[in-house]
Motif scaffolding. Structure first.
Motif, PDB file in Angstrom:
ATOM      1  N   SER A  25       0.754  -1.235   0.236  1.00 28.73           N
ATOM      2  CA  SER A  25       0.093  -0.040  -0.187  1.00 28.73           C
ATOM      3  C   SER A  25       0.654   1.367   0.218  1.00 28.73           C
ATOM      4  CB  SER A  25      -0.950  -0.046   1.192  1.00 28.73           C
ATOM      5  OG  SER A  25      -0.172   0.103   2.427  1.00 28.73           O
ATOM      6  N   GLY A  26       1.898   1.162   0.312  1.00 29.14           N
ATOM      7  CA  GLY A  26       3.032   2.288   0.293  1.00 29.14           C
ATOM      8  C   GLY A  26       4.182   2.075  -0.130  1.00 29.14           C
ATOM      9  N   ARG A  27       5.171   2.929  -0.211  1.00 23.44           N
ATOM     10  CA  ARG A  27       6.717   2.766  -0.699  1.00 23.44           C
ATOM     11  C   ARG A  27       7.378   1.806   0.104  1.00 23.44           C
ATOM     12  NH1 ARG A  27      10.947   7.487  -2.242  1.00 23.44           N
ATOM     13  NH2 ARG A  27      12.501   6.160  -3.191  1.00 23.44           N
ATOM     14  N   THR A  28       7.972   0.971  -0.656  1.00 22.89           N
ATOM     15  CA  THR A  28       8.954   0.078   0.230  1.00 22.89           C
ATOM     16  C   THR A  28      10.601   0.113  -0.650  1.00 22.89           C
ATOM     17  OG1 THR A  28       8.072  -1.875  -1.279  1.00 22.89           O
ATOM     18  CG2 THR A  28       6.844  -1.503   0.976  1.00 22.89           C
ATOM     19  N   PHE A  29      11.338  -0.397  -0.008  1.00 20.73           N
ATOM     20  CA  PHE A  29      12.769  -0.685  -0.537  1.00 20.73           C
ATOM     21  C   PHE A  29      12.901  -2.114  -0.768  1.00 20.73           C
ATOM     22  CE2 PHE A  29      14.484   3.463  -0.756  1.00 20.73           C
ATOM     23  CZ  PHE A  29      13.459   4.298   0.171  1.00 20.73           C
ATOM     24  N   THR A  30      13.691  -2.720   0.100  1.00 18.12           N
ATOM     25  CA  THR A  30      13.754  -4.188  -0.052  1.00 18.12           C
ATOM     26  C   THR A  30      12.714  -5.043   0.266  1.00 18.12           C
ATOM     27  OG1 THR A  30      16.206  -4.049   0.351  1.00 18.12           O
ATOM     28  CG2 THR A  30      15.237  -6.159   0.523  1.00 18.12           C
ATOM     29  N   VAL A  31      12.156  -5.954  -0.600  1.00 20.68           N
ATOM     30  CA  VAL A  31      11.093  -6.848  -0.139  1.00 20.68           C
ATOM     31  C   VAL A  31      11.448  -8.423  -0.230  1.00 20.68           C
ATOM     32  CG1 VAL A  31       8.942  -7.806  -0.891  1.00 20.68           C
ATOM     33  CG2 VAL A  31       9.023  -5.265  -1.052  1.00 20.68           C
ATOM     34  N   GLY A  32      11.155  -8.995   0.637  1.00 18.34           N
ATOM     35  CA  GLY A  32      11.603 -10.185   0.831  1.00 18.34           C
ATOM     36  C   GLY A  32      10.344 -11.254   0.748  1.00 18.34           C
ATOM     37  N   TRP A  33      10.623 -12.541   0.715  1.00 18.13           N
ATOM     38  CA  TRP A  33       9.767 -13.453   0.828  1.00 18.13           C
ATOM     39  C   TRP A  33      10.415 -14.717   1.930  1.00 18.13           C
ATOM     40  CZ3 TRP A  33       4.915 -14.246  -0.838  1.00 18.13           C
ATOM     41  CH2 TRP A  33       4.380 -13.315  -1.819  1.00 18.13           C
ATOM     42  N   ARG A  47      14.965 -12.108  -1.765  1.00 15.48           N
ATOM     43  CA  ARG A  47      14.599 -10.785  -1.664  1.00 15.48           C
ATOM     44  C   ARG A  47      14.900  -9.875  -3.007  1.00 15.48           C
ATOM     45  NH1 ARG A  47      19.590 -11.029   1.711  1.00 15.48           N
ATOM     46  NH2 ARG A  47      21.420 -10.208   0.240  1.00 15.48           N
ATOM     47  N   ILE A  48      14.349  -8.662  -3.213  1.00 12.63           N
ATOM     48  CA  ILE A  48      14.681  -7.854  -4.444  1.00 12.63           C
ATOM     49  C   ILE A  48      14.697  -6.409  -3.872  1.00 12.63           C
ATOM     50  CG2 ILE A  48      12.253  -7.523  -4.778  1.00 12.63           C
ATOM     51  CD1 ILE A  48      12.781  -7.826  -7.809  1.00 12.63           C
ATOM     52  N   SER A  49      15.559  -5.744  -4.627  1.00 14.03           N
ATOM     53  CA  SER A  49      15.764  -4.345  -4.281  1.00 14.03           C
ATOM     54  C   SER A  49      14.737  -3.408  -4.663  1.00 14.03           C
ATOM     55  CB  SER A  49      17.091  -3.820  -4.812  1.00 14.03           C
ATOM     56  OG  SER A  49      17.068  -4.120  -6.267  1.00 14.03           O
ATOM     57  N   GLY A  52      14.284  -3.552  -8.249  1.00 15.99           N
ATOM     58  CA  GLY A  52      14.513  -4.829  -8.955  1.00 15.99           C
ATOM     59  C   GLY A  52      15.285  -5.107  -9.733  1.00 15.99           C
ATOM     60  N   ILE A  53      16.522  -4.632  -9.692  1.00 17.45           N
ATOM     61  CA  ILE A  53      18.055  -5.030 -10.316  1.00 17.45           C
ATOM     62  C   ILE A  53      18.530  -5.999  -9.516  1.00 17.45           C
ATOM     63  CG2 ILE A  53      19.889  -4.009 -10.748  1.00 17.45           C
ATOM     64  CD1 ILE A  53      18.799  -1.395 -11.489  1.00 17.45           C
ATOM     65  N   TYR A  54      18.573  -6.032  -8.104  1.00 20.26           N
ATOM     66  CA  TYR A  54      19.421  -6.895  -7.297  1.00 20.26           C
ATOM     67  C   TYR A  54      18.367  -7.729  -6.775  1.00 20.26           C
ATOM     68  CZ  TYR A  54      22.937  -3.539  -8.115  1.00 20.26           C
ATOM     69  OH  TYR A  54      23.593  -2.399  -8.460  1.00 20.26           O
ATOM     70  N   THR A  55      18.564  -9.304  -6.873  1.00 18.01           N
ATOM     71  CA  THR A  55      17.921 -10.213  -6.223  1.00 18.01           C
ATOM     72  C   THR A  55      18.827 -11.176  -5.596  1.00 18.01           C
ATOM     73  OG1 THR A  55      18.011 -11.641  -8.311  1.00 18.01           O
ATOM     74  CG2 THR A  55      16.075 -10.155  -7.954  1.00 18.01           C
ATOM     75  N   TYR A  56      18.558 -11.967  -4.663  1.00 19.95           N
ATOM     76  CA  TYR A  56      19.004 -12.889  -3.991  1.00 19.95           C
ATOM     77  C   TYR A  56      18.340 -14.051  -3.571  1.00 19.95           C
ATOM     78  CZ  TYR A  56      22.033 -15.109  -0.540  1.00 19.95           C
ATOM     79  OH  TYR A  56      22.989 -15.759   0.165  1.00 19.95           O
ATOM     80  N   TYR A  57      18.607 -15.292  -3.512  1.00 17.76           N
ATOM     81  CA  TYR A  57      18.127 -16.427  -3.325  1.00 17.76           C
ATOM     82  C   TYR A  57      18.491 -17.298  -2.258  1.00 17.76           C
ATOM     83  CZ  TYR A  57      15.405 -15.178  -7.715  1.00 17.76           C
ATOM     84  OH  TYR A  57      14.819 -14.627  -8.593  1.00 17.76           O
ATOM     85  N   GLN A  98      13.943   0.639   4.158  1.00 15.38           N
ATOM     86  CA  GLN A  98      15.167   1.312   3.633  1.00 15.38           C
ATOM     87  C   GLN A  98      15.961   0.427   2.992  1.00 15.38           C
ATOM     88  OE1 GLN A  98      17.979   1.887   7.174  1.00 15.38           O
ATOM     89  NE2 GLN A  98      17.242   0.009   8.275  1.00 15.38           N
ATOM     90  N   ALA A  99      17.004   0.541   2.164  1.00 12.77           N
ATOM     91  CA  ALA A  99      17.460  -0.372   1.189  1.00 12.77           C
ATOM     92  C   ALA A  99      18.720  -1.204   2.236  1.00 12.77           C
ATOM     93  CB  ALA A  99      18.290   0.437  -0.014  1.00 12.77           C
ATOM     94  N   GLY A 100      19.107  -2.129   1.360  1.00 10.55           N
ATOM     95  CA  GLY A 100      20.274  -2.899   1.892  1.00 10.55           C
ATOM     96  C   GLY A 100      19.923  -4.406   2.075  1.00 10.55           C
ATOM     97  N   LEU A 101      20.915  -5.186   2.079  1.00  7.92           N
ATOM     98  CA  LEU A 101      20.913  -6.592   2.299  1.00  7.92           C
ATOM     99  C   LEU A 101      20.051  -7.096   3.607  1.00  7.92           C
ATOM    100  CD1 LEU A 101      24.512  -7.540   1.378  1.00  7.92           C
ATOM    101  CD2 LEU A 101      22.418  -7.290  -0.223  1.00  7.92           C
ATOM    102  N   ALA A 102      19.122  -7.800   3.445  1.00  4.67           N
ATOM    103  CA  ALA A 102      18.517  -8.360   4.505  1.00  4.67           C
ATOM    104  C   ALA A 102      17.818  -9.846   4.326  1.00  4.67           C
ATOM    105  CB  ALA A 102      17.390  -7.345   4.796  1.00  4.67           C
TER     106      ALA A 102
END
Length: 121
Positions: A25-33, A47-49, A52-57, A98-102
Motif C-alpha cells: 500500500s505504500g513505498r517500500t525498499f527491499t522486499v523479501g519472501w 529478496r529484491i531491491s 528490481g535490479i538486485y535479487t538474492y535466493y 530502507q535499502a540494504g541486504l536483509a
C-alpha cells in the motif's frame, strides 16, 4: 504505515507451479519472501531491491523460484516452479523501509498475513 497483502497460494501437485503476489500500500525498499512450515522457524527464501535490479535466493529455492517486481503496480511476485512436498508452508512477504541486504526476519519492518501453499505428492 505499509500494508502488504499476499495472494496466489493454494494446493498443487508435486512438480507444479504457483505464482505468489505481494501488493504493497505504500513505498517500500527491499522486499523479501519467507515461509514457515509447522514446527519450524521462519525461513528466508528471496529478496529484491527497490528498483528490481538486485535479487538474492536461498540455496533451497535457487533455480526453482524467481522473484520480480512491478513498480507500477507496487507488487512483488514469487514464481515457484518444480514444487515438492517440502515446499508446503505459509508464505509471507515482508518489506523494509530502507535499502540494504536483509535475510533475517528482524531486518524487515512490515509483514503480510501469509498465504498457504500445499504441495501434494
Amino acid at each position: 504505515q505499509v500494508q502488504l497483502v499476499e495472494s496466489g497460494g493454494g494446493l498443487v501437485q508435486a512438480g507444479g507451479s504457483l505464482r505468489l503476489s505481494c501488493a504493497a500500500s505504500g513505498r517500500t525498499f527491499t522486499v523479501g519472501w519467507f515461509r514457515q512450515a509447522p514446527g519450524k522457524e521462519r525461513e528466508f527464501l528471496s529478496r529484491i531491491s527497490w528498483d528490481g535490479i538486485y535479487t538474492y535466493y536461498s540455496t533451497s529455492v535457487k533455480g526453482r523460484f524467481t522473484i520480480s517486481r512491478d513498480s507500477a503496480k507496487n507488487t512483488v511476485y514469487l514464481q515457484m516452479n518444480s514444487l515438492n512436498p517440502e515446499d508446503t508452508a505459509i508464505y509471507y512477504c515482508a518489506a523494509r523501509l530502507q535499502a540494504g541486504l536483509a535475510s533475517r526476519p528482524r531486518d524487515y519492518d512490515y509483514w503480510g498475513q501469509g498465504t498457504q501453499v500445499a504441495v501434494s505428492s
